[in-house]
Design a protein around this motif. Structure first.
Motif, PDB file in Angstrom:
ATOM      1  N   LEU A   8       0.878  -1.264  -0.035  1.00 40.86           N
ATOM      2  CA  LEU A   8       0.080   0.170   0.012  1.00 40.86           C
ATOM      3  C   LEU A   8       0.857   1.298  -0.015  1.00 40.86           C
ATOM      4  N   THR A   9       0.523   2.237  -0.802  1.00 38.21           N
ATOM      5  CA  THR A   9       1.139   3.567  -0.620  1.00 38.21           C
ATOM      6  C   THR A   9       0.527   4.348   0.241  1.00 38.21           C
ATOM      7  N   GLU A  10       1.279   4.927   1.284  1.00 43.10           N
ATOM      8  CA  GLU A  10       0.950   5.892   2.199  1.00 43.10           C
ATOM      9  C   GLU A  10       1.024   7.313   1.690  1.00 43.10           C
ATOM     10  N   ALA A  11      -0.107   8.082   2.193  1.00 39.96           N
ATOM     11  CA  ALA A  11      -0.185   9.354   1.826  1.00 39.96           C
ATOM     12  C   ALA A  11      -0.725  10.246   2.925  1.00 39.96           C
ATOM     13  N   VAL A  12      -0.598  11.679   2.716  1.00 40.56           N
ATOM     14  CA  VAL A  12      -1.192  12.355   3.671  1.00 40.56           C
ATOM     15  C   VAL A  12      -2.000  13.703   2.817  1.00 40.56           C
ATOM     16  N   MET A  13      -3.204  14.092   3.045  1.00 39.37           N
ATOM     17  CA  MET A  13      -3.821  14.958   2.424  1.00 39.37           C
ATOM     18  C   MET A  13      -4.425  16.124   3.277  1.00 39.37           C
ATOM     19  N   PHE A  26       4.027  10.040   2.038  1.00 41.32           N
ATOM     20  CA  PHE A  26       4.343   9.908   3.486  1.00 41.32           C
ATOM     21  C   PHE A  26       5.660  10.343   3.851  1.00 41.32           C
ATOM     22  N   PRO A  27       6.586   9.795   2.848  1.00 40.74           N
ATOM     23  CA  PRO A  27       7.939  10.163   3.255  1.00 40.74           C
ATOM     24  C   PRO A  27       8.260  11.715   3.240  1.00 40.74           C
ATOM     25  N   GLU A  28       7.386  12.557   2.413  1.00 38.80           N
ATOM     26  CA  GLU A  28       7.239  13.887   2.383  1.00 38.80           C
ATOM     27  C   GLU A  28       6.931  14.447   3.648  1.00 38.80           C
ATOM     28  N   PHE A  29       5.861  13.687   4.295  1.00 36.95           N
ATOM     29  CA  PHE A  29       5.270  14.317   5.520  1.00 36.95           C
ATOM     30  C   PHE A  29       6.288  13.922   6.788  1.00 36.95           C
ATOM     31  N   GLU A  30       6.729  12.946   6.551  1.00 36.87           N
ATOM     32  CA  GLU A  30       7.904  12.643   7.494  1.00 36.87           C
ATOM     33  C   GLU A  30       8.931  13.800   7.612  1.00 36.87           C
ATOM     34  N   ALA A  31       9.549  14.165   6.235  1.00 42.48           N
ATOM     35  CA  ALA A  31      10.411  15.432   6.126  1.00 42.48           C
ATOM     36  C   ALA A  31       9.845  16.530   7.009  1.00 42.48           C
ATOM     37  N   LEU A  32       8.615  16.910   6.772  1.00 46.21           N
ATOM     38  CA  LEU A  32       7.913  17.999   7.659  1.00 46.21           C
ATOM     39  C   LEU A  32       8.138  17.743   8.885  1.00 46.21           C
ATOM     40  N   LEU A  33       7.968  16.477   9.552  1.00 50.27           N
ATOM     41  CA  LEU A  33       7.659  16.055  11.000  1.00 50.27           C
ATOM     42  C   LEU A  33       9.405  16.220  11.541  1.00 50.27           C
ATOM     43  N   ASP A  34      10.283  16.031  10.650  1.00 45.32           N
ATOM     44  CA  ASP A  34      11.703  16.140  11.132  1.00 45.32           C
ATOM     45  C   ASP A  34      12.105  17.789  10.830  1.00 45.32           C
ATOM     46  N   GLY A  35      11.488  18.312  10.287  1.00 42.34           N
ATOM     47  CA  GLY A  35      11.685  19.785  10.407  1.00 42.34           C
ATOM     48  C   GLY A  35      12.807  20.155   9.245  1.00 42.34           C
ATOM     49  N   VAL A  64      -7.088   7.803   8.434  1.00 44.44           N
ATOM     50  CA  VAL A  64      -6.852   8.272   9.852  1.00 44.44           C
ATOM     51  C   VAL A  64      -7.015   9.650   9.746  1.00 44.44           C
ATOM     52  N   PHE A  65      -8.274  10.530  10.191  1.00 45.36           N
ATOM     53  CA  PHE A  65      -8.391  11.637  10.226  1.00 45.36           C
ATOM     54  C   PHE A  65      -8.076  12.333  11.506  1.00 45.36           C
ATOM     55  N   PHE A  66      -6.795  13.111  11.143  1.00 46.47           N
ATOM     56  CA  PHE A  66      -6.149  13.606  12.441  1.00 46.47           C
ATOM     57  C   PHE A  66      -5.913  15.337  12.241  1.00 46.47           C
ATOM     58  N   THR A  67      -5.857  16.111  13.374  1.00 43.27           N
ATOM     59  CA  THR A  67      -5.416  17.337  13.131  1.00 43.27           C
ATOM     60  C   THR A  67      -3.944  17.767  13.391  1.00 43.27           C
ATOM     61  N   ILE A  68      -3.307  18.693  13.023  1.00 47.04           N
ATOM     62  CA  ILE A  68      -1.928  18.787  13.239  1.00 47.04           C
ATOM     63  C   ILE A  68      -1.620  20.502  13.284  1.00 47.04           C
ATOM     64  N   ASP A  69      -1.004  20.879  14.243  1.00 50.65           N
ATOM     65  CA  ASP A  69      -0.513  22.360  14.606  1.00 50.65           C
ATOM     66  C   ASP A  69       0.791  22.689  13.641  1.00 50.65           C
ATOM     67  N   PHE A  70       0.570  23.980  13.329  1.00 48.29           N
ATOM     68  CA  PHE A  70       2.103  24.473  12.534  1.00 48.29           C
ATOM     69  C   PHE A  70       2.203  25.917  13.410  1.00 48.29           C
ATOM     70  N   GLY A  74       5.310  27.903   9.653  1.00 48.64           N
ATOM     71  CA  GLY A  74       4.964  26.705   9.008  1.00 48.64           C
ATOM     72  C   GLY A  74       5.421  25.327   9.245  1.00 48.64           C
ATOM     73  N   ASN A  75       6.253  25.375  10.368  1.00 43.50           N
ATOM     74  CA  ASN A  75       6.855  24.111  11.046  1.00 43.50           C
ATOM     75  C   ASN A  75       5.747  23.219  11.828  1.00 43.50           C
ATOM     76  N   ILE A  76       5.706  21.926  11.730  1.00 44.88           N
ATOM     77  CA  ILE A  76       4.911  21.110  12.624  1.00 44.88           C
ATOM     78  C   ILE A  76       5.467  21.133  14.126  1.00 44.88           C
ATOM     79  N   SER A  77       4.729  21.383  15.110  1.00 45.80           N
ATOM     80  CA  SER A  77       4.862  21.499  16.588  1.00 45.80           C
ATOM     81  C   SER A  77       5.838  20.133  16.671  1.00 45.80           C
ATOM     82  N   PRO A  78       6.940  20.260  17.448  1.00 42.82           N
ATOM     83  CA  PRO A  78       7.798  18.986  17.783  1.00 42.82           C
ATOM     84  C   PRO A  78       7.109  18.022  18.791  1.00 42.82           C
ATOM     85  N   LEU A  79       6.111  18.728  19.609  1.00 38.28           N
ATOM     86  CA  LEU A  79       5.468  17.891  20.573  1.00 38.28           C
ATOM     87  C   LEU A  79       4.490  17.055  19.903  1.00 38.28           C
ATOM     88  N   TRP A  80       4.041  16.989  18.452  1.00 34.00           N
ATOM     89  CA  TRP A  80       3.030  16.574  17.645  1.00 34.00           C
ATOM     90  C   TRP A  80       3.549  15.040  17.576  1.00 34.00           C
TER      91      TRP A  80
END
Length: 273
Positions: A8-13, A26-35, A64-70, A74-80
């Motif tokens: 399966l391909t993993e993605a985030v919208m 998802f690898p792009e989303f992981e790059a966001l998480l890593d800053g 999985v429907f989730f919320t996320i703070d920036f 425009g960076n994702i909170s490190p606590l997420w």
């Protein structure tokens, strides 16, 4: 289900008020998480997002429907930190989005109640359901997911989307067992909060004990300082008393000498001639 050898391909919208506004693998989303990268267009926003597992036939298999703070940059909170893969793998049975019932985790329907505050429930926006927005985005395949054959897209016309009624999302799970009872979920959540409250009380008691020890040590130090000050003051007062007494004795001696001198002058007056 996808064929063997085709994971399966993993993605985030991400969603705006009108529908899907951004999508990434998802690898792009992981790059966001890593800053490593940021999303200035989401600066200082809390975004609705969905983690998707998509088959090579462009069928949604998990969501999985989730919320996320920036933050303001425009960076994702490190606590997420949500275990999206685990939540998708353990999710309950959801609606049929064209390839059979999906695994669904959202607010009000999750096997991980501790993450409920970070989830949202799909509804309507821009005059269409969020699930249809997802279906259309997957069908357009702007993510570049490799399909099994050229007939895959033909099978994914929007009219073939078989949506289960929302109340059916809470029906039987894929393993044939009933969905978690609401009372059981609430009971588990209450037990979880009770354990958290007990741990917090223990931490508070430990901190209060530590504070009392620190305060007692400080009071002891202050008492030692006060005692030292009193002793030093007693020494100074004693020295001042000695000096005063010595001064009085000296004054008395001077007075006696003056008297003796006066007597001598009267006995032996000085001859003026």
């Amino acid at each position: 289900m996808s064929q063997p050898g085709r994971p399966l391909t993993e993605a985030v919208m991400f969603f705006s008020q009108w529908g899907v506004c951004k999508q990434m693998l998802f690898p792009e989303f992981e790059a966001l998480l890593d800053g490593m990268v940021s999303t200035p267009e989401f600066a200082d926003e809390t975004m609705d997002a969905v983690f998707l597992q998509i088959s090579s036939r462009l069928h949604v298999r998990g969501a999985v429907f989730f919320t996320i703070d920036f933050d303001q940059d425009g960076n994702i909170s490190p606590l997420w930190n949500l275990p999206l893969r685990l939540m998708a793998d353990k999710a309950g049975r959801g609606p049929d989005m064209g390839g059979g019932p999906i695994r669904l985790a959202c607010a009000g329907f999750t096997r991980h109640p501790q993450f409920k505050a970070h989830l949202w429930k799909p509804g309507q926006r821009g005059g269409r359901s969020d699930l249809l927005h997802i279906k259309d985005a997957v069908t357009r395949n702007t993510l570049g997911i490799l399909g099994e054959d050229d007939n895959a897209l033909a099978m994914l016309a929007a009219g073939q989307l078989h949506m289960a009624a929302e109340d059916a999302w809470f029906g039987e799970q894929e393993n044939g067992k009933p969905a978690p009872d609401a009372e059981a979920v609430l009971g588990a959540e209450r037990d979880h909060h009770k354990r958290e409250a007990q741990e917090l009380r223990q931490q508070i008691n430990a901190l209060q004990t530590e504070l009392q020890i620190v305060q007692q040590a400080r009071e002891n130090d202050m008492e030692m300082l006060r005692q030292s000050h009193r002793e030093h003051l007693d020494v100074l007062q004693g020295e001042m008393l000695d000096i005063k007494q010595s001064l009085e004795e000296q004054q008395q001696q001077n007075l006696n000498l003056k008297r003796e001198l006066s007597k001598l002058q009267h006995k032996h007056p000085v001859d003026p001639g």
